[in-house]
Design an enzyme around this catalytic site. Sequence first.
Site, PDB file in Angstrom:
ATOM      1  N   ALA A 105      36.180   7.990   9.676  1.00  0.00           N
ATOM      2  CA  ALA A 105      35.484   8.797  10.681  1.00  0.00           C
ATOM      3  C   ALA A 105      36.391   8.986  11.898  1.00  0.00           C
ATOM      4  O   ALA A 105      37.358   8.252  12.095  1.00  0.00           O
ATOM      5  CB  ALA A 105      34.168   8.164  11.090  1.00  0.00           C
ATOM      6  N   PHE A 106      36.067   9.972  12.722  1.00  0.00           N
ATOM      7  CA  PHE A 106      36.988  10.344  13.799  1.00  0.00           C
ATOM      8  C   PHE A 106      37.148   9.243  14.837  1.00  0.00           C
ATOM      9  O   PHE A 106      38.138   9.215  15.567  1.00  0.00           O
ATOM     10  CB  PHE A 106      36.542  11.662  14.463  1.00  0.00           C
ATOM     11  CG  PHE A 106      35.677  11.509  15.679  1.00  0.00           C
ATOM     12  CD1 PHE A 106      34.317  11.340  15.572  1.00  0.00           C
ATOM     13  CD2 PHE A 106      36.236  11.550  16.947  1.00  0.00           C
ATOM     14  CE1 PHE A 106      33.520  11.206  16.704  1.00  0.00           C
ATOM     15  CE2 PHE A 106      35.454  11.411  18.082  1.00  0.00           C
ATOM     16  CZ  PHE A 106      34.088  11.235  17.957  1.00  0.00           C
ATOM     17  N   LYS A 107      36.208   8.299  14.889  1.00  0.00           N
ATOM     18  CA  LYS A 107      36.316   7.237  15.892  1.00  0.00           C
ATOM     19  C   LYS A 107      37.555   6.376  15.677  1.00  0.00           C
ATOM     20  O   LYS A 107      38.046   5.743  16.607  1.00  0.00           O
ATOM     21  CB  LYS A 107      35.045   6.409  15.901  1.00  0.00           C
ATOM     22  CG  LYS A 107      33.882   7.245  16.424  1.00  0.00           C
ATOM     23  CD  LYS A 107      32.584   6.489  16.535  1.00  0.00           C
ATOM     24  CE  LYS A 107      31.515   7.349  17.181  1.00  0.00           C
ATOM     25  NZ  LYS A 107      31.077   8.465  16.311  1.00  0.00           N
ATOM     26  N   ASP A 108      38.096   6.383  14.452  1.00  0.00           N
ATOM     27  CA  ASP A 108      39.344   5.654  14.206  1.00  0.00           C
ATOM     28  C   ASP A 108      40.492   6.167  15.074  1.00  0.00           C
ATOM     29  O   ASP A 108      41.375   5.399  15.437  1.00  0.00           O
ATOM     30  CB  ASP A 108      39.778   5.825  12.738  1.00  0.00           C
ATOM     31  CG  ASP A 108      38.924   5.020  11.759  1.00  0.00           C
ATOM     32  OD1 ASP A 108      38.426   3.944  12.142  1.00  0.00           O
ATOM     33  OD2 ASP A 108      38.772   5.473  10.607  1.00  0.00           O
ATOM     34  N   LEU A 111      40.027   4.340  18.273  1.00  0.00           N
ATOM     35  CA  LEU A 111      39.882   2.877  18.219  1.00  0.00           C
ATOM     36  C   LEU A 111      41.086   2.172  17.597  1.00  0.00           C
ATOM     37  O   LEU A 111      41.363   1.023  17.927  1.00  0.00           O
ATOM     38  CB  LEU A 111      38.575   2.504  17.511  1.00  0.00           C
ATOM     39  CG  LEU A 111      37.356   2.786  18.404  1.00  0.00           C
ATOM     40  CD1 LEU A 111      36.062   2.722  17.604  1.00  0.00           C
ATOM     41  CD2 LEU A 111      37.288   1.800  19.566  1.00  0.00           C
TER      42      LEU A 111
END
Length: 463
Positions: A105-108, A111
């Site tokens: 997911a784009f949060k990687d 993060l």
Amino acid sequence: MRYVSTRGSAPVLGFADTVIAGLATDGGLYVPETWPVAPEHISGDYAKLAADVMSPYIGDEVSAEDLASLCAAAYSTFRDPRVTPLVPLEQGHWMLELFHGPTLAFKDVALQFLGKLFDHLLEIRDERITIVGATSGDTGSAAIDGVKNCSRVKIVILYPHGRVSDVQRRQMTTVNSPNVTTLAVDGTFDDCQDLVKAMFNHAEFRDRHRLSAVNSINWARIMAQVVYYFSAIQQLAANGESIGNGVSFSVPTGNFGNVLSGWIARRMGAPIRHLVVGSNSNDILTRFFETHEMRARDVVPTLSPSMDIQVSSNFERLLFEMNGRDGGLTTEQLQRFRSAGSFAVEADQYDTWLAPVFRAARCDDTQTTAMIKDVYQSTGQMIEPHTAVGVLGGRTHQEDGVPMVTLATAHAAKFPDAVERATGRRPELPAHIADLFDRPERATRVANDLAAVEAEVAAVSGL
Ligand SMILES: *Cc1c(COP(=O)(O)O)cnc(C)c1O
């Protein structure tokens, strides 16, 4: 670079203090004192681009050499050498795939960088922290993966037992790293959030165990997301697309973090024409762009759960800008919102700040399913529900001569049931994670009880 709070009364901080603090002490969010101009010549791979775009925000608090190696390490975990590859969808409409990181997911994107950055800043200060968070889905696994190799960070993630999807739970519980703990709480997601809030409000406990959060209000996450807007434009130009009229982006939106990063890229000088804010049935932002009034309603569950929000926390950063950076005024507006359930912006504020940049769209579950099916039938590509909301917004606001880029925020295999229902085919997990269902899980079951959860966190922190 120095950072000021959107509520105007917290201390002004440098970059490292801002990142480690997360939320400002007056309850506001940190923003840079000024918006830097993007570097004129953008070239090189994603890690180099990331260092170039982010360095004005960091200043000399991280050396150029260290920043380059933090970026290289963070983005080497992505399965595509372009990190966020741009792929064609249909005539004049592209997708920027933000899901090639470890947890799909784009949060990687933010993060993976934030984990490396935290460890580096803590090493310089010889400090340690314990990250505590509650998750109903994507953020927990992306945060765990981002810090799993950090030596100065411990992480404890609470999730509601029996109430997260199998893929999402396994992405958290199968990480075999000594600094990672997952707690399966006998309760709901709201119970988990209340437990985390209670720990942060328990000052003695918070200070003793050096609690920290990695939610989407952390400035470093917003900053790291600015990079891929530049990457998309770089890839369009490399593909021979004309970008002379600018490029528009369609962004499936929840907390307004991703699309705010696009606004910042534009503010830095990126040739961005429109930013399309896509909502599911939880359409507080779409209604705001239509009526100029922000009014909260109850949250309804949808096929795109990461956008099921009542209030978009990062909107506060844009509001502060619209108020001429007046923290007092911003605080008043937000207080009105909390007590009366709504606030409105002035017509001239709307015309100056919002009308030239933002477009809005909404997409309910029926339209989401139809869009997944339509894209599969016309292109053979499998998209997941959040991305489908983005594609609808992109199609709605596409203009001749202006490339439209929809941000694909998760891999289809992260939401296999919705995708299978729409296409008749079940999306497969990518190779690096194909054995997810064979890996051993580790989670500690705990009661919905503050003392019990604090005992687990204390045992983990070792502080
Ligand atoms: C978090 C998330 C979003 C929403 O992003 P915001 O920055 O909160 O607006 C959209 N899609 C997916 C898959 C997400 O995980």
